[in-house]
Scaffold this motif. Structure first.
Motif, PDB file in Angstrom:
ATOM      1  N   PRO A   5       0.799  -1.231   0.000  1.00 23.61           N
ATOM      2  CA  PRO A   5       0.000   0.000   0.000  1.00 23.61           C
ATOM      3  C   PRO A   5       0.831   1.281   0.000  1.00 23.61           C
ATOM      4  O   PRO A   5       0.343   2.334  -0.378  1.00 23.61           O
ATOM      5  N   LYS A  17      -0.791   5.896  -9.408  1.00 28.50           N
ATOM      6  CA  LYS A  17      -1.676   5.921  -8.240  1.00 28.50           C
ATOM      7  C   LYS A  17      -1.172   4.959  -7.173  1.00 28.50           C
ATOM      8  O   LYS A  17      -0.283   4.154  -7.412  1.00 28.50           O
ATOM      9  N   TYR A  18      -1.804   5.046  -6.009  1.00 28.36           N
ATOM     10  CA  TYR A  18      -1.519   4.100  -4.938  1.00 28.36           C
ATOM     11  C   TYR A  18      -2.613   3.026  -4.910  1.00 28.36           C
ATOM     12  O   TYR A  18      -3.747   3.290  -5.342  1.00 28.36           O
ATOM     13  N   GLY A  42      -4.583   1.922  -2.752  1.00 20.92           N
ATOM     14  CA  GLY A  42      -5.821   2.311  -2.082  1.00 20.92           C
ATOM     15  C   GLY A  42      -6.768   3.113  -2.956  1.00 20.92           C
ATOM     16  O   GLY A  42      -7.929   3.288  -2.609  1.00 20.92           O
ATOM     17  N   GLN A  43      -6.262   3.606  -4.083  1.00 17.09           N
ATOM     18  CA  GLN A  43      -7.111   4.404  -4.972  1.00 17.09           C
ATOM     19  C   GLN A  43      -7.797   3.555  -6.032  1.00 17.09           C
ATOM     20  O   GLN A  43      -8.552   4.067  -6.837  1.00 17.09           O
ATOM     21  N   LEU A  44      -7.478   2.251  -6.063  1.00 20.99           N
ATOM     22  CA  LEU A  44      -8.070   1.379  -7.082  1.00 20.99           C
ATOM     23  C   LEU A  44      -9.172   0.507  -6.487  1.00 20.99           C
ATOM     24  O   LEU A  44      -9.198   0.252  -5.289  1.00 20.99           O
ATOM     25  N   SER A  45     -10.054   0.020  -7.359  1.00 19.41           N
ATOM     26  CA  SER A  45     -11.085  -0.915  -6.909  1.00 19.41           C
ATOM     27  C   SER A  45     -10.463  -2.288  -6.685  1.00 19.41           C
ATOM     28  O   SER A  45      -9.324  -2.541  -7.091  1.00 19.41           O
ATOM     29  N   GLY A  46     -11.203  -3.175  -6.035  1.00 22.06           N
ATOM     30  CA  GLY A  46     -10.693  -4.515  -5.765  1.00 22.06           C
ATOM     31  C   GLY A  46     -10.290  -5.250  -7.030  1.00 22.06           C
ATOM     32  O   GLY A  46      -9.226  -5.866  -7.099  1.00 22.06           O
ATOM     33  N   GLN A  84      -9.432  -3.986  -9.898  1.00 24.85           N
ATOM     34  CA  GLN A  84      -8.224  -3.372 -10.456  1.00 24.85           C
ATOM     35  C   GLN A  84      -6.989  -3.788  -9.670  1.00 24.85           C
ATOM     36  O   GLN A  84      -5.942  -4.105 -10.242  1.00 24.85           O
TER      37      GLN A  84
END
Lengths: 242, 229
Positions: free
Chosen positions: A90, A132-133, A135-139, A141
Motif C-alpha cells: 500500500p 496511483k496508490y 488504495g485508490q483502485l477498486s478490488g 483493479q
C-alpha cells in the motif's frame, strides 16, 4: 513443471493434506476446487514453500521445494503467486509495486523494470493508473495489478489462491478475463477457485480436494461430464445452485 | 514590593545564558533521540527474534529501564559508577542516561509498529522471492514507520521536557540555567515563565514538524477514486 508426490501436511496433530500426488505440465492450466477447509489453499502454498510440509516431495522445474538445501527465495522468484486479498504494497505506487522485486531480486535496471512494468499494466488494462496508490483502485483493479506484479518476474508458473473470492460480483469477470488471456498465452497455472465457469472454459484438468485428499484429478471435460464421482457431484450442485 | 518585573522578564527572554541553555536542551533531545532510536530498533528486532537467547536480554533491558526512574538511572551513572572506577562527565552521563532510558520506550513503540504490518504483506513479498532483510527494509519498515510516527512524536515531545531532569546532575540545560539565574536574581516567577515559554516554543515547533511528517507518511492513502475493497 510442478510435481507433487505423496504430500502430507499437518497443523499440530491434524493432517490437512494426506498423501496428495499430482502433476502440472508446462503450459497446463489446473483448477483446484473443493469445500472450504479441504486443504486446497494449503496445497498451492506448499508449492512455493509459503507453507512447510512434513512428508512427500514437491519438485518445481526440477528443484525440490522441501530440500533444506534449496534456496527458497530464488525458487519463489520463479513462481508467481496471486492472493485472495491482493496484498499489493500500500505504501508504493502501482508501478513501484511492479518494479520493486524485479529490481531488488532479479537485479534488473530501474529503466528496464519500469518499461516492462508499464507494458504489463497495459496488458491488464491499467496503464493509466501507474502513478496511483493501491488504495485508490477498486478490488478488481488491484487484483489485476497483483497479477501483473507476479508476471513482472517472468515466472515459470503462476499460482492463484482464490483470486476472486474477495471481490464484488461485478469485478470478478475482469479478473477472470485476465486469467483466461494468460492461460491462452500458454502460462502454466494452478488455480484454487470456485469459479466453475472459468474451470469449464479454461482448465485442462480439475483437481477436487475433499478432507485433505485428492478425490478427483481428471480432465475438465470429464470432471464436468457424467463421470464425476458422487462427492464431486454434490459439491458442484451446491456451488452451482445459485 | 514589586509584583511582576516586566523589564526583567523581557531581558531574561533574550538572555544569551538562558538561550544557550535552551540550545543545550534542544541538542540533548536530538542526540538522545537518535541514539535511543538506534538502540531501540536493535532491541525491537531482538525482542521479535524466535530465539529466547536473543529475545530475553532485550526483554530484560526494557523491563529494567522502564521499571526504574530516569532520575535514579542518571544518578547511578553520574555518581554511582565512579565507585566501580567508571567515570563519565556531566554531558556524557546525561546523554547516556537519556539515550538508554529512551531506547527502552522506543523499542516497544517500534516493535508494536513492526507487528502491526499485516502478515499477508510479508507473505506476498516472500512469494516474489524477496529475502527477509529486503522484506524488512522495503515492505515492513516503511509501513511500520507511518504507524509509529504519532507515538514517536509523543516521545520527542516528552523527551524535550524530560531533559530537564538532567539538571540534577548539573547538566547545563534550560532548567538548570534558569535555576542558576534565579539564585542570582530572586525573580522566580519571571524566570520560570521564561523557561516555560522556551519549552512551549520547542514543543510547538516539534508539533509542526510532526504534522508534516505524518502528512508525508500518509501520502499513499488518498481517497479512493473508485468504489470497492
Amino acid at each position: 513443471m510442478i510435481d507433487i508426490r505423496n504430500l502430507t501436511k499437518r497443523y499440530g496433530s491434524t493432517a490437512v493434506l494426506k498423501d496428495c500426488s499430482t502433476h502440472v505440465a508446462k503450459g497446463e492450466v489446473v483448477v483446484v476446487c473443493g469445500p472450504s477447509g479441504s486443504g486446497k489453499s494449503t496445497l498451492i502454498k506448499c508449492v512455493n514453500a509459503l507453507e512447510p510440509f512434513e512428508a512427500g516431495t514437491i519438485m518445481v522445474d526440477g528443484i525440490s521445494v522441501g530440500d533444506p538445501a534449496t534456496d527458497l527465495p530464488s525458487l519463489r522468484a520463479r513462481v508467481g503467486m496471486v492472493f485472495q486479498n491482493f496484498e499489493l504494497f500500500p505504501h508504493l505506487k502501482i508501478i513501484e509495486n511492479l518494479t520493486l522485486a524485479p529490481e531488488k531480486v532479479l537485479g534488473r535496471s530501474p529503466d528496464f523494470a519500469r518499461r516492462k512494468g508499464l507494458d504489463l499494466l497495459d496488458r491488464v488494462g491499467l496503464a493509466a493508473h501507474a502513478r496511483k496508490y493501491p488504495g485508490q483502485l477498486s478490488g478488481g483493479q488491484q487484483q489485476r495489478v497483483a497479477i501483473a506484479r507476479a508476471l513482472a518476474m517472468d515466472p515459470l508458473a503462476m499460482l492463484f489462491d482464490e483470486p476472486t473470492s474477495a471481490l464484488d460480483p461485478e469485478m470478478i469477470s475482469e479478473v477472470l478475463d485476465v486469467m483466461t488471456a494468460l492461460a491462452r498465452d500458454g502460462m502454466t497455472m494452478m488455480c484454487v477457485t470456485h469459479e466453475m465457469g472459468f474451470a469449464r472454459r479454461v482448465a485442462h484438468r480439475v483437481i477436487f480436494i475433499d478432507g485433505g485428499t485428492i478425490a478427483e484429478d481428471r480432465p475438465a471435460a470429464e470432471f464436468f461430464g457424467d463421470t464425476a464421482s458422487p462427492r464431486a457431484k454434490s459439491f458442484l450442485s451446491r456451488i452451482l445452485q445459485h | 514590593m514589586k509584583i511582576w518585573d516586566w523589564a526583567g522578564f523581557f531581558e531574561y527572554l533574550v538572555n544569551p545564558y538562558i538561550l544557550a541553555g535552551a540550545w543545550a536542551t534542544l541538542w540533548l533531545t536530538a542526540v538522545s533521540m537518535v541514539c535511543g532510536l538506534a538502540l531501540g530498533f536493535v532491541l525491537a528486532l531482538m525482542r521479535r527474534a524466535p530465539r529466547r537467547l536473543v529475545a530475553a536480554p532485550a526483554g530484560f533491558y526494557v523491563w529494567l529501564f522502564r521499571g526504574t526512574p530516569l532520575l535514579v538511572q542518571l544518578i547511578v551513572i553520574y555518581t554511582g559508577l565512579p565507585q566501580l572506577g567508571i567515570k563519565f562527565g556531566v554531558i556524557q552521563s546525561a546523554l547516556i542516561g537519556l539515550s538508554l532510558n529512551e531506547a527502552a520506550y522506543l523499542a516497544e513503540i517500534i516493535r508494536a509498529g513492526i507487528d502491526a504490518v499485516p502478515p499477508g504483506q510479508v507473505r506476498a513479498a516472500r512469494a516474489l522471492g524477496m529475502r527477509e532483510r529486503q522484506i524488512m527494509r522495503y515492505i515492513v519498515l516503511p509501513q511500520a514507520l507511518r504507524i509509529v510516527i504519532p507515538p514517536l512524536g509523543n516521545s520527542v515531545n516528552g523527551l524535550l521536557k524530560t531533559t530537564s531532569i538532567t539538571s540534577v546532575i548539573s547538566m547545563e540545560e534550560l532548567l538548570r540555567r534558569t535555576q542558576v539565574l534565579i539564585q542570582e536574581q530572586f525573580e522566580v516567577l519571571e524566570l520560570f515563565s521564561v523557561a516555560a515559554l522556551y519549552y512551549l516554543a520547542m514543543t510547538t515547533l516539534w508539533q509542526l514538524v510532526q504534522h508534516r511528517l505524518e502528512r508525508y507518511a500518509g501520502r499513499s492513502d488518498a481517497p479512493p477514486t473508485a468504489a470497492g475493497a
